[in-house]
Design an enzyme around this catalytic site. Structure first.
Site, mmCIF file in Angstrom:
data_model
loop_
_atom_site.group_PDB
_atom_site.id
_atom_site.type_symbol
_atom_site.label_atom_id
_atom_site.label_comp_id
_atom_site.label_asym_id
_atom_site.label_seq_id
_atom_site.Cartn_x
_atom_site.Cartn_y
_atom_site.Cartn_z
ATOM 1 N N SER A 8 7.771 9.805 -19.222
ATOM 2 C CA SER A 8 7.998 11.244 -19.235
ATOM 3 C C SER A 8 8.591 11.681 -20.567
ATOM 4 C CB SER A 8 8.942 11.644 -18.100
ATOM 5 O OG SER A 8 9.219 13.020 -18.209
ATOM 6 N N HIS A 33 3.442 11.673 -19.383
ATOM 7 C CA HIS A 33 3.804 12.654 -18.362
ATOM 8 C C HIS A 33 4.547 13.787 -19.057
ATOM 9 C CE1 HIS A 33 4.752 13.957 -14.247
ATOM 10 N NE2 HIS A 33 5.951 14.290 -14.721
ATOM 11 N N ASP A 35 6.397 17.467 -18.619
ATOM 12 C CA ASP A 35 7.039 18.347 -17.644
ATOM 13 C C ASP A 35 7.214 19.753 -18.200
ATOM 14 O OD1 ASP A 35 7.710 16.542 -15.418
ATOM 15 O OD2 ASP A 35 8.933 15.503 -16.907
ATOM 16 N N MET A 37 8.727 23.367 -17.261
ATOM 17 C CA MET A 37 9.663 24.019 -16.325
ATOM 18 C C MET A 37 9.882 25.462 -16.756
ATOM 19 S SD MET A 37 12.523 21.050 -16.190
ATOM 20 C CE MET A 37 12.102 19.335 -15.843
ATOM 21 N N HIS A 66 2.722 18.211 -15.599
ATOM 22 C CA HIS A 66 3.389 18.533 -14.331
ATOM 23 C C HIS A 66 3.996 19.920 -14.457
ATOM 24 C CE1 HIS A 66 6.990 17.301 -11.495
ATOM 25 N NE2 HIS A 66 6.237 18.256 -10.979
ATOM 26 N N MET A 68 6.114 22.712 -13.201
ATOM 27 C CA MET A 68 7.175 23.143 -12.284
ATOM 28 C C MET A 68 7.390 24.623 -12.541
ATOM 29 S SD MET A 68 9.523 19.796 -12.705
ATOM 30 C CE MET A 68 8.573 19.283 -14.133
ATOM 31 N N MET A 137 7.655 13.797 -5.406
ATOM 32 C CA MET A 137 8.919 13.906 -6.141
ATOM 33 C C MET A 137 9.976 13.059 -5.435
ATOM 34 S SD MET A 137 8.619 15.843 -8.877
ATOM 35 C CE MET A 137 10.330 15.534 -9.292
ATOM 36 N N PHE A 143 15.292 18.234 -13.605
ATOM 37 C CA PHE A 143 16.081 17.466 -14.580
ATOM 38 C C PHE A 143 15.677 16.005 -14.569
ATOM 39 C CE2 PHE A 143 18.501 21.058 -13.081
ATOM 40 C CZ PHE A 143 18.955 21.638 -14.260
ATOM 41 N N GLY A 145 16.870 11.971 -15.309
ATOM 42 C CA GLY A 145 18.094 11.192 -15.166
ATOM 43 C C GLY A 145 18.796 11.314 -13.834
ATOM 44 N N ASP A 175 7.738 10.333 -9.069
ATOM 45 C CA ASP A 175 8.378 10.935 -10.239
ATOM 46 C C ASP A 175 9.836 11.260 -9.934
ATOM 47 O OD1 ASP A 175 8.952 12.330 -12.566
ATOM 48 O OD2 ASP A 175 7.699 14.062 -12.078
ATOM 49 N N GLY A 177 13.803 9.230 -11.104
ATOM 50 C CA GLY A 177 14.666 8.087 -10.832
ATOM 51 C C GLY A 177 13.931 6.769 -10.689
HETATM 52 C C1 DX5 Z 1 11.949 15.946 -13.108
HETATM 53 C C2 DX5 Z 1 10.688 15.641 -13.841
HETATM 54 C C3 DX5 Z 1 10.519 14.215 -14.174
HETATM 55 C C4 DX5 Z 1 11.569 13.648 -15.088
HETATM 56 C C5 DX5 Z 1 11.778 12.222 -14.660
HETATM 57 O O1 DX5 Z 1 11.919 17.235 -12.617
HETATM 58 O O2 DX5 Z 1 9.546 16.033 -13.093
HETATM 59 O O3 DX5 Z 1 9.225 13.924 -14.677
HETATM 60 O O4 DX5 Z 1 11.220 13.688 -16.443
HETATM 61 O O5 DX5 Z 1 12.849 11.708 -15.360
HETATM 62 P P1 DX5 Z 1 13.599 10.381 -14.902
HETATM 63 O O6 DX5 Z 1 12.583 9.288 -14.866
HETATM 64 O O7 DX5 Z 1 14.641 10.208 -15.936
HETATM 65 O O8 DX5 Z 1 14.170 10.635 -13.521
HETATM 66 ZN ZN ZN Z 2 7.545 15.316 -13.778
#
Ligand code: DX5
Ligand code: ZN
Length: 224
Positions: A8, A33, A35, A37, A66, A68, A137, A143, A145, A175, A177
């Site tokens: 990501s 990947h 993201d 947002m 992705h 969001m 998810m 976010f 981490g 996706d 953690g």
């Molecule tokens: C969260 C994102 C993820 C994020 C994953 O809303 O969709 O793609 O970047 O990050 P990690 O792998 O650090 O949880």
């Molecule tokens: Zn994502």
């Protein structure tokens, strides 16, 4: 099916984005990947078209985008023009999901649906045959981490069972953690695309971490 790794970009160093993209190009990763947002669907804003275009300029692997965001329909063609190879929209953001999926395919990209942690996989029953991928998810979106939600294993297993009859080719992406400590269990449950942000970019060697994730085997998993 050999599993795929999608680092990501959200966890990359934006001040050295070209360097981090080239690192992923050289790695055993399969996709990027990306993201997006909007600050409305999720309580965070990431980046938009100029950054996606910049990623596309250097990336030599497909961009798994992705979204969001609310109302993704009005931007589908722009995301594909900016470089998206696949587009994932959220179930919770699309009242006319079938129409949205058709529009993504019509515009020339692969189409996927993401489910928030509270959204049951059973709600996808009548759209599964039209999809290339479902993104489960494993954190609340917004976010990087965050801590992995263990209930995800049950959702992936249930989704895998549903797809066997309806769409066995469907990718199941997880996706949030994801790390070397849960990767094998996720593959055993039925996932075949692992997104990893912090696990990759905060590792001492992102290249070795990508390689480790790529070579995880579902056979050595234990605890689910
Ligand atoms: C969260 C994102 C993820 C994020 C994953 O809303 O969709 O793609 O970047 O990050 P990690 O792998 O650090 O949880
Ligand atoms: Zn994502």
């Amino acid at each position: 099916m050999n599993h795929l790794i999608a680092p990501s970009v959200l966890a990359a160093d934006f001040a050295n984005l070209q360097r981090d993209i080239e690192l992923v190009n050289l790695s055993e990763a399969d996709w990027f990947h990306v993201d997006i947002m909007d600050g409305v669907f999720v309580p965070n804003i990431s980046f938009g078209f100029p950054v996606l275009e910049a990623i596309k300029k250097y990336a030599t692997k497909p961009l798994d985008v992705h979204l969001m965001m609310v109302n993704p329909d009005q931007y589908i063609e722009r995301f594909i023009a900016a470089g998206a190879d696949s587009i994932t929209v959220h179930y919770e953001a699309c009242p006319h999901l079938h129409k949205t999926i058709q529009a993504i395919h019509h515009a020339g990209a692969k189409a996927a649906v993401a489910l928030n942690p509270h959204t049951p996989v059973e709600l996808l029953k009548d759209i599964l045959h039209d999809l290339d991928m479902v993104l489960v998810m494993s954190v609340n979106p917004g976010f990087g981490g965050q801590q992995f939600i263990p209930h995800t294993y049950r959702k992936i297993k249930a989704l895998k069972a549903m797809t066997a009859a309806i769409n066995p080719e469907l990718h199941i992406e997880v996706d949030g953690g994801v790390s070397i400590s849960n990767a094998a269990d996720l593959l055993t449950a039925g996932a075949d695309v692992l997104v990893a942000g912090n696990a990759v970019f905060a590792a001492p060697s992102p290249l070795s971490m990508i390689s480790s994730l790529k070579h995880v085997s579902s056979e050595i998993s234990s605890s689910i």
